[in-house]
Design a protein around this motif. Structure first.
Motif, short mmCIF file in Angstrom:
data_model
loop_
_atom_site.label_atom_id
_atom_site.label_comp_id
_atom_site.label_asym_id
_atom_site.label_seq_id
_atom_site.Cartn_x
_atom_site.Cartn_y
_atom_site.Cartn_z
N GLY A 1 -18.71 7.62 -3.04
CA GLY A 1 -19.40 7.41 -1.77
C GLY A 1 -19.07 6.09 -1.10
O GLY A 1 -19.89 5.55 -0.37
N GLY A 2 -17.85 5.59 -1.31
CA GLY A 2 -17.42 4.33 -0.68
C GLY A 2 -16.30 4.56 0.33
O GLY A 2 -15.33 5.26 0.03
N PHE A 3 -16.46 3.99 1.53
CA PHE A 3 -15.41 4.03 2.54
C PHE A 3 -14.72 2.66 2.57
O PHE A 3 -15.39 1.64 2.71
CB PHE A 3 -15.99 4.31 3.93
CG PHE A 3 -16.40 5.74 4.15
CD1 PHE A 3 -15.55 6.62 4.81
CD2 PHE A 3 -17.63 6.21 3.73
CE1 PHE A 3 -15.92 7.94 5.04
CE2 PHE A 3 -18.01 7.52 3.95
CZ PHE A 3 -17.16 8.39 4.61
N PHE A 4 -13.39 2.65 2.48
CA PHE A 4 -12.63 1.40 2.37
C PHE A 4 -11.63 1.25 3.51
O PHE A 4 -11.05 2.24 3.97
CB PHE A 4 -11.84 1.36 1.05
CG PHE A 4 -12.65 1.59 -0.17
CD1 PHE A 4 -13.17 0.53 -0.89
CD2 PHE A 4 -12.90 2.88 -0.63
CE1 PHE A 4 -13.92 0.74 -2.03
CE2 PHE A 4 -13.65 3.10 -1.76
CZ PHE A 4 -14.16 2.03 -2.46
N ARG A 5 -11.39 0.01 3.91
CA ARG A 5 -10.19 -0.28 4.68
C ARG A 5 -9.02 -0.25 3.71
O ARG A 5 -9.06 -0.90 2.65
CB ARG A 5 -10.27 -1.66 5.32
CG ARG A 5 -11.37 -1.85 6.35
CD ARG A 5 -11.21 -3.21 6.99
NE ARG A 5 -12.37 -3.62 7.74
CZ ARG A 5 -12.59 -3.33 9.03
NH1 ARG A 5 -11.70 -2.59 9.68
NH2 ARG A 5 -13.67 -3.75 9.65
N ARG A 6 -7.99 0.49 4.05
CA ARG A 6 -6.85 0.59 3.13
C ARG A 6 -6.28 -0.79 2.79
O ARG A 6 -5.84 -1.05 1.68
CB ARG A 6 -5.75 1.48 3.73
CG ARG A 6 -4.53 1.64 2.83
CD ARG A 6 -3.47 2.50 3.48
NE ARG A 6 -3.88 3.88 3.57
CZ ARG A 6 -3.71 4.78 2.61
NH1 ARG A 6 -3.15 4.41 1.45
NH2 ARG A 6 -4.09 6.02 2.76
N LYS A 7 -6.30 -1.70 3.79
CA LYS A 7 -5.62 -2.98 3.61
C LYS A 7 -6.23 -3.84 2.51
O LYS A 7 -5.57 -4.74 1.99
CB LYS A 7 -5.60 -3.76 4.92
CG LYS A 7 -6.97 -4.19 5.43
CD LYS A 7 -6.83 -4.92 6.76
CE LYS A 7 -8.16 -5.39 7.31
NZ LYS A 7 -8.01 -6.07 8.61
N ILE A 8 -7.49 -3.58 2.11
CA ILE A 8 -8.09 -4.43 1.07
C ILE A 8 -7.43 -4.21 -0.29
O ILE A 8 -7.57 -5.04 -1.19
CB ILE A 8 -9.62 -4.24 0.95
CG1 ILE A 8 -9.97 -2.90 0.29
CG2 ILE A 8 -10.29 -4.38 2.30
CD1 ILE A 8 -11.44 -2.73 -0.01
N PHE A 9 -6.75 -3.06 -0.44
CA PHE A 9 -6.10 -2.77 -1.73
C PHE A 9 -4.66 -3.27 -1.79
O PHE A 9 -3.99 -3.10 -2.81
CB PHE A 9 -6.12 -1.26 -2.00
CG PHE A 9 -7.50 -0.72 -2.22
CD1 PHE A 9 -8.25 -1.12 -3.31
CD2 PHE A 9 -8.06 0.17 -1.32
CE1 PHE A 9 -9.53 -0.62 -3.52
CE2 PHE A 9 -9.34 0.68 -1.52
CZ PHE A 9 -10.07 0.27 -2.62
N PHE A 10 -4.18 -3.85 -0.70
CA PHE A 10 -2.82 -4.37 -0.68
C PHE A 10 -2.90 -5.89 -0.53
O PHE A 10 -3.09 -6.40 0.56
CB PHE A 10 -2.01 -3.74 0.46
CG PHE A 10 -1.80 -2.27 0.28
CD1 PHE A 10 -0.62 -1.78 -0.25
CD2 PHE A 10 -2.80 -1.36 0.61
CE1 PHE A 10 -0.43 -0.42 -0.44
CE2 PHE A 10 -2.62 0.00 0.43
CZ PHE A 10 -1.43 0.47 -0.11
N GLY A 11 -2.78 -6.58 -1.63
CA GLY A 11 -3.02 -8.02 -1.63
C GLY A 11 -1.88 -8.86 -1.12
O GLY A 11 -1.77 -10.03 -1.45
N GLY A 12 -1.01 -8.31 -0.30
CA GLY A 12 0.12 -9.06 0.22
C GLY A 12 1.23 -8.11 0.60
O GLY A 12 1.03 -6.89 0.67
N PRO A 13 2.43 -8.59 0.85
CA PRO A 13 3.55 -7.71 1.20
C PRO A 13 3.81 -6.70 0.09
O PRO A 13 3.81 -7.04 -1.09
CB PRO A 13 4.73 -8.68 1.35
CG PRO A 13 4.10 -10.01 1.62
CD PRO A 13 2.80 -10.02 0.86
N SER A 14 4.00 -5.46 0.46
CA SER A 14 4.21 -4.40 -0.52
C SER A 14 5.62 -4.45 -1.08
O SER A 14 6.54 -4.97 -0.45
CB SER A 14 3.94 -3.04 0.11
OG SER A 14 4.07 -2.03 -0.85
N GLU A 15 5.76 -3.86 -2.30
CA GLU A 15 7.07 -3.87 -2.95
C GLU A 15 8.08 -2.98 -2.23
O GLU A 15 9.28 -3.18 -2.32
CB GLU A 15 6.93 -3.39 -4.41
CG GLU A 15 6.29 -4.40 -5.34
CD GLU A 15 4.78 -4.32 -5.30
OE1 GLU A 15 4.26 -3.51 -4.52
OE2 GLU A 15 4.12 -5.07 -6.03
N THR A 16 7.61 -1.94 -1.52
CA THR A 16 8.50 -1.03 -0.82
C THR A 16 8.01 -0.83 0.60
O THR A 16 6.81 -0.87 0.85
CB THR A 16 8.54 0.34 -1.54
OG1 THR A 16 7.22 0.89 -1.55
CG2 THR A 16 9.02 0.20 -2.97
#
Length: 523
Positions: free
Chosen positions: A180-195
């Motif tokens: 039951g949690g709605f998240f901003r996707r960006k909170i799970f990406f702690g910086g520049p992505s590997e790909t």
């Protein structure tokens, strides 16, 4: 329709292959072709199948259907899969390759939407320019349907989901509660992505059924994708604890993200709670192992959390993390005064001693506060009584077993698997639950501390009565007899299951006999 579907499924399982009579579309049957003799739950390649695609698939009325994708991540015996947190991270990555939608909802499989306006409520928070830009997620309380009138197992967890979530909401925000949690996707990406495909700002335009998209989706669902990356440490749901929801939200708040508790009158989602005692105790044991992993990690909430978030939020997370420590006082008060009483020894102040009233005040004060919070949040007196009884049962059974399992796991002797809590019951079990009758039908060691405590409390109370008649007066033994009597009242379902019941939910004779031997040894 259901019976015909069940027959088809059973026939397929027996035959070991899918007939074209069932699934004529070659595209749809492709996923099932991956099932081979070597395919097992713990050893199989990734399976990703697009069942519906937005803009291309319509329902029988001609309306567009949303994207619906089946995902089974790759698993290998020699690769850690990190339980639920690992599964959620695969979903994060696969969805990023397909749609990269900026808002994510996580739901347990036994929960469903109860209010179609819920996403609009969330967007009111996430799109409001006056809100804190560090607002990372919106958490809805877990509400359960199907709980019987008196909630004999305390399954609604009213203090956690109703009272304490509101309290944390006044600080940096509530913790995640698994669903039951709605998240901003960006909170799970702690910086520049590997790909580039994992870039949180990437816009998608290709069909989710395209070969390129599906190839990348299978790649990020593989066991080896996370090797040498920050997934599980700085990205995605965090690894290191079986209670990935609490640990992840704690880490996110340490990084500066905030959250909101959204508590509408109409429940946003409804789900199932364990409907048998063993399932509930086993679930709490698993939680205990995960909580202890948080306590003894380098990010201990009392030290790291207080410094990284704030004093009260750090202590709030510590309150949950230290749950298993309640086993010490609960076990002490369930056994020590009673064993002293059996040996005719008084360990509490006399009635005439002023300290007697201090003990009584602390007991009534703690229970009074607990009762007041429960009632003001919409609970009933009967449900509160059952809730406090289940808290003591957890403290005597699940928490100590959690300690044992944690130490065994730390020494490499045992690894606690993530066993999904069964919420499916047989017809007779369901009938007993609706009637408010406890289910003890399994010969589980989780019951042994409960039954042993029940026997010792009853024996000590009877010994106290004998001492009163022999010595005259209650002044020396009143507090110990009150504790034993309080234990007897709370243990009534156990006595009933031991002696009075004949149904399949009664306490197994083996557990009763072992408990009698343990009680005799302690005495």
């Amino acid at each position: 329709m259901y019976e015909r579907m069940r027959d088809r499924v059973e026939n397929v399982v027996k035959r070991g292959s899918i007939s074209h009579d069932y699934i004529p579309d070659q595209r749809e049957i492709e996923a099932f072709s991956r099932w081979t003799d070597e395919f097992t739950p713990q050893n199989h390649p990734p399976v990703i199948q697009v069942l519906l695609e937005r803009g291309k698939d319509k329902d029988i009325t001609g309306h567009d259907m949303p994207n619906l994708v089946y995902i089974s991540r790759e698993k290998r015996m020699d690769s850690p899969h990190h339980f639920k947190a690992g599964a959620l991270n695969v979903l994060l990555r696969v969805s990023a390759t397909m749609t990269n939608a900026p808002v994510i909802l996580t739901l347990d499989s036994d929960m469903y939407s109860n209010d179609p306006q819920t996403p609009l409520r969330v967007l009111c928070y996430l799109l409001d320019p006056s809100m804190d830009p560090k607002l990372g997620y919106v958490q809805f309380p877990q509400i359960f349907h199907g709980i019987n009138k008196s909630d004999i197992y305390g399954g609604e967890l009213r203090h956690v989901y109703q009272v304490q979530l509101s309290g944390m909401d006044g600080l940096a925000g509530p913790q995640l509660i698994g669903s039951g949690g709605f998240f901003r996707r960006k909170i799970f990406f702690g910086g520049p992505s590997e790909t580039p495909e994992m870039n949180q700002d990437r816009l998608t335009s290709k069909s989710i059924r395209s070969k390129e998209v599906l190839a990348m989706a299978h790649h990020v669902a593989g066991c080896n994708f996370e090797n040498q990356t920050k997934w599980g440490t700085k990205m995605g749901f965090r690894y290191g604890s079986l209670v990935e929801d609490l640990y992840t939200s704690y880490q996110l708040q340490c990084e500066g993200w905030k959250s909101i508790n959204c508590k509408p009158k109409m429940p946003a989602f409804l789900g199932n709670s364990p409907l048998n005692l063993h399932g509930l105790l086993n679930q709490t044991t698993r939680w205990s192992v995960g909580l202890l992993e948080i306590v003894f990690c380098k990010h201990n909430p009392i030290i790291y959390g207080v410094q990284s978030i704030n004093l009260l939020s750090g202590l709030g997370f510590a309150y949950y993390a230290f749950w298993p420590f309640w086993s010490v006082p609960l076990t002490t008060y369930a056994f020590l005064p009673q064993l002293a009483l059996l040996n005719s020894t008084s360990i509490f102040p006399k009635v005439s001693d002023p300290w007697f009233f201090v003990y009584v005040f602390l007991f009534l004060g703690a229970y009074g506060q607990d009762y007041l919070e429960f009632i003001l949040s919409g609970g009933t007196t009967l449900r509160w009584w059952n809730n406090q009884r289940m808290w003591m049962m957890r403290g005597l059974s699940s928490f100590p077993f959690g300690w044992i399992e944690y130490f065994l796991k730390s020494m490499g002797i045992s690894t606690f698997g993530f066993n999904v809590t069964s919420k499916v019951v047989q017809e007779e079990q369901s009938k007993r639950y609706k009637e408010g009758i406890f289910e003890f039908g399994i010969a589980s060691p989780l019951f042994l501390p409960l039954t042993t405590a029940a026997i010792i409390n009853l024996a000590s109370f009877l010994k106290g009565i004998a001492l009163v008649f022999k010595q005259g007066g209650l002044e020396d033994l009143l507090l110990q007899m009150l504790l034993a009597g309080f234990g007897i009242v709370n243990c009534w379902p156990i006595y009933e299951a031991m002696v009075l019941r004949t149904d399949e939910g009664k306490l197994p004779v083996k557990i009763t006999l072992i408990s009698i031997v343990l009680a005799w040894a302690l005495c």
